[in-house]
Enzyme design. Structure first.
Site, PDB file in Angstrom:
ATOM      1  N   ASP A 215      19.907 -52.740  35.104  1.00 26.58           N
ATOM      2  CA  ASP A 215      18.897 -51.827  34.569  1.00 26.58           C
ATOM      3  C   ASP A 215      17.651 -51.829  35.460  1.00 26.58           C
ATOM      4  O   ASP A 215      17.203 -52.885  35.898  1.00 26.58           O
ATOM      5  CB  ASP A 215      18.526 -52.303  33.153  1.00 26.58           C
ATOM      6  CG  ASP A 215      17.649 -51.316  32.420  1.00 26.58           C
ATOM      7  OD1 ASP A 215      18.061 -50.156  32.285  1.00 26.58           O
ATOM      8  OD2 ASP A 215      16.545 -51.706  31.976  1.00 26.58           O
ATOM      9  N   GLU A 269      21.171 -49.275  38.601  1.00 23.59           N
ATOM     10  CA  GLU A 269      20.422 -48.090  38.184  1.00 23.59           C
ATOM     11  C   GLU A 269      19.253 -47.979  39.153  1.00 23.59           C
ATOM     12  O   GLU A 269      18.169 -48.487  38.922  1.00 23.59           O
ATOM     13  CB  GLU A 269      19.911 -48.219  36.743  1.00 23.59           C
ATOM     14  CG  GLU A 269      19.317 -46.906  36.259  1.00 23.59           C
ATOM     15  CD  GLU A 269      18.274 -47.049  35.160  1.00 23.59           C
ATOM     16  OE1 GLU A 269      18.006 -46.046  34.491  1.00 23.59           O
ATOM     17  OE2 GLU A 269      17.695 -48.139  34.979  1.00 23.59           O
TER      18      GLU A 269
END
Ligand code: NOJ
Length: 547
Positions: A215, A269
């Site tokens: 993330d 990401e």
């Protein structure tokens, strides 16, 4: 005609995998409380195997107060009771493997929850304590420290700083949170933060996960001194993202991952302005791949799409990483809806308003886009519900919206709940098969009544359904495309079309123009996203051909 040369064929599964994204909360509810859970996923593993994907990526399943749908992690080594138990996660990993499905989990290293023991200890320990060093506690500016330490804004809107009220009631320093205040940023300059996450990696690798989705992979390191962004920033040089120190973190993680067998992988990401910046995360000793947000954001326009494909190849080639292709995820407007709008592009910042969308057009284009995406060399992500052609739910009542972006933007940004509505499994019942019957609670977000026609049960028996298209295309992809070199050859097929060949006589043609285009004579149509008209490919339709 010109050739786009990629790297040569390799056997690493993650170079060409079809990875299905599971937003656990909305996938399937096993215990009837209206929230999806691990029991629900376990009961649907046969569905996922039959869909024909290679791996599953689970959004965060850890213990969390759910201030941001689980991206506020309170315990990285346990499962939230809403979803199940650690023992059940272990079982799920084993069972998924038994179905031939690999498992990726979401690692959230930029920030934790304000309920994480480290942050609670930091608040309790007071100013200047070592416990606070693991975060960014900084004195405010102004005569009494009443102004935030710098001008950074949260990705969710508003200041990225919240002032602490100390135990004795006095106003203290501020802490940094690039997302919601419930998500304090960790200080990655602190050796204990690094050691902790290395241990968390091992914890899950020991439990058999095949990899991690990282993330906010570009955000962990901050520029020393936390300088102001200023009024007219260079977006390629922001002090809170893509700072050089981040790469060292991934090098150390990669060393750990590589000590495990089983060809495990990291997908980042990485959401940055230029392909060159993103590629640096994919150097051979860092992450293996990254989501292709340029493709996700691209308008339904063949020139723009071709440009993105070319830039993707050009950006990845120097580091030897495989491209990936993605149309939607849990943060974006579902592409069925996006493609039915006048402006078919997506931008994280400003496209969440209630723009009208033509559902018929959106569905037609989404089917064509599925064939385009699945034909391209590299990895591909399918967000749960893509395979059912689910649209964005745009009319959720304000009172039910849970995404922090809605509240923090004062309701300007409707947030991401509309792409997180629980899946319809059967055509009937109070939750369309999402929860077992009788359930103790309604689905955590209401499903539109007309989703019964989009349910798995309704689509399974219909050869022309979205689901049948995805199943057939994924099967063909596995059989014919996954083993091919990562290369394509463009073929000029007229304005508004996108056409390319891959080895073995495979051709993908996409017609995004307003008139039908002829298909080459003698070619076999392997699959088409919609009916052909007298052997021609109608507008907003794609086909795979065997030449
Ligand atoms: C990206 C995730 O995909 C999103 O859902 C989340 O809100 C932010 N990172 C913060 O963790």
């Amino acid at each position: 005609m010109y050739t786009e040369q990629g790297v040569s064929v390799t056997t690493h599964w993650w170079r060409h995998a079809a990875i299905y994204q599971i937003y656990v909360r909305s996938f399937a509810d096993g215990d009837g409380d209206g929230t999806g859970d691990l029991a629900g996923v376990r009961s649907r593993l046969p569905y996922l195997r039959e869909l024909g994907v290679d791996a599953l990526w689970f959004n965060p399943w850890y213990t969390s107060p759910m201030a941001d749908g689980g991206y506020d992690v309170a315990d990285y080594r346990d499962i939230d009771p809403l979803f199940g138990t650690l023992a059940e996660a272990e079982l799920l990993i084993t069972e998924a493997h038994g179905h031939g499905l690999r498992v990726l989990i979401d690692l959230v290293p930029n920030h934790c929850s304000d309920q994480h023991v480290w942050f609670r200890d930091a608040l309790a320990a007071g100013p200047g304590s070592p416990e606070r060093e693991r975060f960014w506690f900084v004195p405010g500016r102004g005569a009494d420290g009443e102004l935030p330490p710098n001008d950074w804004t949260s990705y969710f809107g508003g200041s990225a700083w919240t002032r602490v009220t100390e135990a004795d009631g006095t106003a203290g320093p501020w802490y940094l949170h690039m997302f919601a205040p419930e998500q304090p940023d960790l200080n990655w300059e602190h050796p204990e933060v690094r050691a902790e996450f290395e241990d968390v990696l091992r914890f899950w690798l020991d439990r058999g996960v095949d990899g991690f989705r990282i993330d906010v992979a570009h955000g962990l390191a901050k520029k020393p001194g936390l300088p102001d962004v200023g009024p007219d920033p260079d977006v390629t040089d922001l002090p809170y993202q893509d700072c050089d120190a981040v790469h060292d973190i991934y090098r150390s993680w990669r060393k750990i991952l590589d000590t495990y067998d089983g060809d495990r992988t990291f997908v980042g990401e990485v959401w940055l302005p230029t392909p060159e910046q993103s590629a640096r995360y994919l150097r051979p000793d860092e992450l293996h791949s990254a989501f292709n947000f340029d493709f996700l954001c691209c308008a339904w326009d063949t020139d723009a799409l071709r440009r993105v494909v070319e830039e993707t190849f050009a950006g990845h080639a120097p580091v030897g990483a495989p491209p990936t292709w993605v149309l939607s995820n849990h943060d974006t407007i579902r592409h069925v809806t996006r493609y039915g709008r006048e402006d078919t592009s997506f931008d994280m910042g400003d496209k969440r308003l209630l723009d009208p969308s033509d559902p018929v057009l959106g569905r037609r284009r989404a089917r064509a886009a599925a064939l385009l995406t699945l034909a391209l060399p590299g990895g591909v992500y399918v967000y749960q519900g893509d395979e059912l052609g689910l649209p964005e739910v745009q009319d959720l009542p304000d009172a039910l919206l849970q995404d922090p972006t809605f509240v923090r933007s004062g309701g300007v940004d409707r947030g991401r709940d509309g792409c997180r509505v629980p899946l319809p499994w059967s055509g009937s019942g109070a939750s369309l098969g999402f929860s077992p019957e009788p359930a103790t609670a309604a689905p955590w977000l209401p499903q539109p009544a007309d989703w019964s026609a989009l349910s798995v049960a309704a689509q399974e028996s219909d050869p022309d359904s979205f689901l049948s298209l995805y199943r057939a295309a994924l099967a063909l992809r596995r059989e014919r495309l996954a083993v091919l070199p990562e290369a394509l050859t463009w073929v000029e097929a007229g304005p508004g079309t996108l056409c390319f060949d891959r080895d073995g006589g495979f051709r993908c043609v996409v017609n995004a123009s307003e008139s039908a285009v002829a298909l080459p004579e003698g070619a076999d149509v392997l699959i088409a996203s919609g009916p052909l008209a007298d052997g021609e490919l109608p507008p907003d339709t794609a086909a795979w051909l065997s030449l």
